[in-house]
Write a protein that holds these residues in place. Structure first.
Motif, mmCIF file in Angstrom:
data_model
loop_
_atom_site.group_PDB
_atom_site.id
_atom_site.type_symbol
_atom_site.label_atom_id
_atom_site.label_comp_id
_atom_site.label_asym_id
_atom_site.label_seq_id
_atom_site.Cartn_x
_atom_site.Cartn_y
_atom_site.Cartn_z
ATOM 1 N N GLN A 52 -7.760 -8.326 -9.959
ATOM 2 C CA GLN A 52 -8.264 -7.075 -10.512
ATOM 3 C C GLN A 52 -7.829 -5.864 -9.693
ATOM 4 O OE1 GLN A 52 -12.537 -7.768 -10.762
ATOM 5 N NE2 GLN A 52 -12.394 -8.118 -12.960
ATOM 6 N N THR A 53 -7.742 -6.024 -8.380
ATOM 7 C CA THR A 53 -7.443 -4.888 -7.505
ATOM 8 C C THR A 53 -5.970 -4.761 -7.169
ATOM 9 O OG1 THR A 53 -7.885 -6.254 -5.535
ATOM 10 C CG2 THR A 53 -9.735 -4.958 -6.436
ATOM 11 N N GLY A 54 -5.178 -5.772 -7.508
ATOM 12 C CA GLY A 54 -3.768 -5.749 -7.143
ATOM 13 C C GLY A 54 -3.517 -6.167 -5.709
ATOM 14 N N CYS A 55 -4.498 -6.810 -5.092
ATOM 15 C CA CYS A 55 -4.326 -7.317 -3.734
ATOM 16 C C CYS A 55 -3.554 -8.640 -3.769
ATOM 17 C CB CYS A 55 -5.683 -7.501 -3.060
ATOM 18 S SG CYS A 55 -6.562 -5.949 -2.750
ATOM 19 N N ARG A 99 3.007 -1.152 0.847
ATOM 20 C CA ARG A 99 1.986 -1.396 -0.177
ATOM 21 C C ARG A 99 0.671 -0.715 0.204
ATOM 22 N NH1 ARG A 99 1.098 -5.603 -3.839
ATOM 23 N NH2 ARG A 99 3.382 -5.669 -3.981
ATOM 24 N N ARG A 100 0.289 -0.798 1.479
ATOM 25 C CA ARG A 100 -0.948 -0.149 1.913
ATOM 26 C C ARG A 100 -0.884 1.360 1.709
ATOM 27 N NH1 ARG A 100 -1.099 3.230 6.279
ATOM 28 N NH2 ARG A 100 -0.112 1.671 7.617
ATOM 29 N N THR A 101 0.268 1.969 2.014
ATOM 30 C CA THR A 101 0.434 3.410 1.841
ATOM 31 C C THR A 101 0.347 3.804 0.369
ATOM 32 O OG1 THR A 101 1.844 3.512 3.805
ATOM 33 C CG2 THR A 101 1.954 5.374 2.277
ATOM 34 N N ALA A 102 1.026 3.032 -0.487
ATOM 35 C CA ALA A 102 1.002 3.319 -1.919
ATOM 36 C C ALA A 102 -0.407 3.199 -2.484
ATOM 37 C CB ALA A 102 1.956 2.378 -2.655
ATOM 38 N N ARG A 107 -5.598 5.671 -4.134
ATOM 39 C CA ARG A 107 -7.028 5.454 -3.876
ATOM 40 C C ARG A 107 -7.497 4.101 -4.396
ATOM 41 N NH1 ARG A 107 -9.923 11.394 -4.697
ATOM 42 N NH2 ARG A 107 -8.636 12.491 -3.142
ATOM 43 N N ARG A 108 -6.681 3.092 -4.131
ATOM 44 C CA ARG A 108 -7.021 1.722 -4.480
ATOM 45 C C ARG A 108 -7.082 0.885 -3.208
ATOM 46 N NH1 ARG A 108 -3.473 -1.094 -6.606
ATOM 47 N NH2 ARG A 108 -1.639 0.248 -6.675
ATOM 48 N N PRO A 109 -7.949 -0.123 -3.187
ATOM 49 C CA PRO A 109 -8.027 -0.980 -2.004
ATOM 50 C C PRO A 109 -6.807 -1.877 -1.903
ATOM 51 C CG PRO A 109 -9.397 -1.879 -3.752
ATOM 52 C CD PRO A 109 -8.904 -0.544 -4.243
ATOM 53 N N PHE A 110 -6.492 -2.293 -0.697
ATOM 54 C CA PHE A 110 -5.427 -3.276 -0.517
ATOM 55 C C PHE A 110 -5.804 -4.207 0.617
ATOM 56 C CE2 PHE A 110 -1.360 -4.648 1.489
ATOM 57 C CZ PHE A 110 -0.993 -5.526 0.479
ATOM 58 N N ALA A 111 -5.632 -5.498 0.372
ATOM 59 C CA ALA A 111 -5.917 -6.520 1.380
ATOM 60 C C ALA A 111 -5.127 -7.768 1.036
ATOM 61 C CB ALA A 111 -7.416 -6.832 1.428
ATOM 62 N N VAL A 112 -5.064 -8.690 1.980
ATOM 63 C CA VAL A 112 -4.421 -9.982 1.769
ATOM 64 C C VAL A 112 -5.489 -11.066 1.876
ATOM 65 C CG1 VAL A 112 -2.719 -11.641 2.604
ATOM 66 C CG2 VAL A 112 -2.211 -9.187 2.685
#
Length: 256
Positions: A52-55, A99-102, A107-112
């Motif tokens: 859902q978040t693109g992580c 990816r984290r910068t984008a 304003r979307r979360p990013f994690a692995v």
């Protein structure tokens, strides 16, 4: 059975951990550890959240080596396998930062997310690589295990000091089972059958879903629908699910 996602209490626990990650005091504390017994919905929840978040969602293998770990991570970015660990590490670092910068700009979360992380929690080389990615790329990692991961990571204080939150998944409550029945079952289910399912499944989501499939088939055969939920007495003598420990079917009793 409906193809739906049900927000259980374990999902709420994970969401609370994400909020605490955003409010963390130490900037380098970017690790979340999720653990719990098999069958509690960890993979379902984390995979769904990542989608859902693109992580990024990865599943660790028992045979993972540091280079295999990098190959899998680069593959998630659709990048080719590295020719060496050094080169692969640099490529992965660049990809994570980009990816984290984008995501930050959007304003979307990013994690692995690394599922089955018990397999790698004893590998100092992989664990240290994860620490470097957290520190240098400034990307949170969510490590998902089945109970051993906490104990295994205690040997690496330089890693545990970076844990923002430990999330322990618990067995489904009665409210969780009610929510799963309402969200997944194509026929209505009475409260007495929900309560018996919670008891028979011992709170394991996997067994609850097995019961839902059997209840749904029974209800459709017998014309249950709105205003006529499947009741416990109606299913007397029917198999509800298989016992996790013995493998034997659990039959709905004639009377309680």
């Amino acid at each position: 059975m409906k193809n739906a996602f049900v927000e259980t209490e374990n999902y709420a626990r994970f969401q609370s951990a994400l909020k605490e990650l955003e409010r963390r005091g130490a900037d380098e504390a970017r690790l979340i550890i999720v653990d719990g017994e098999p069958g509690l919905g960890k993979t379902t929840i984390l995979d769904r959240w990542a989608t859902q978040t693109g992580c990024i969602y990865m599943r660790a293998a028992k045979q993972w080596t540091p280079i295999w770990f990098l190959e899998t991570l680069l593959g998630a970015f659709r990048l080719p396998a590295p020719s060496s660990f050094k080169r692969g590490f640099g490529q992965a670092m660049d990809a994570l930062v980009q990816r984290r910068t984008a995501c930050a700009l959007a304003r979307r979360p990013f994690a692995v997310v690394i599922d089955e992380a018990d397999h790698i929690s004893r590998s100092i080389d992989i664990v240290e690589s994860i620490r470097d990615f957290c520190d240098i790329a400034e990307v949170p990692f969510v490590l998902v295990g089945m109970g051993k991961i906490r104990a295994n990571l205690t040997r690496y204080p330089q890693v545990t000091s970076r844990v923002s939150k430990y999330v322990r998944f618990e067995r489904a409550s009665l409210a969780d089972v009610r929510a799963l029945m309402d969200g997944l079952c194509d026929v209505p289910v009475a409260d007495d059958l929900v309560g018996f399912t919670r008891q028979a499944a011992d709170g394991f989501n996997r067994e609850v879903k097995e019961a839902i499939a059997n209840i749904e088939r029974f209800g459709k055969r017998n014309g249950n629908g709105e205003g006529n939920p499947v009741r416990l007495a109606q299913m007397a003598g029917q198999t509800l699910l298989n016992d996790r420990k013995s493998g034997q079917p659990i039959i709905v009793p004639e009377a309680l």
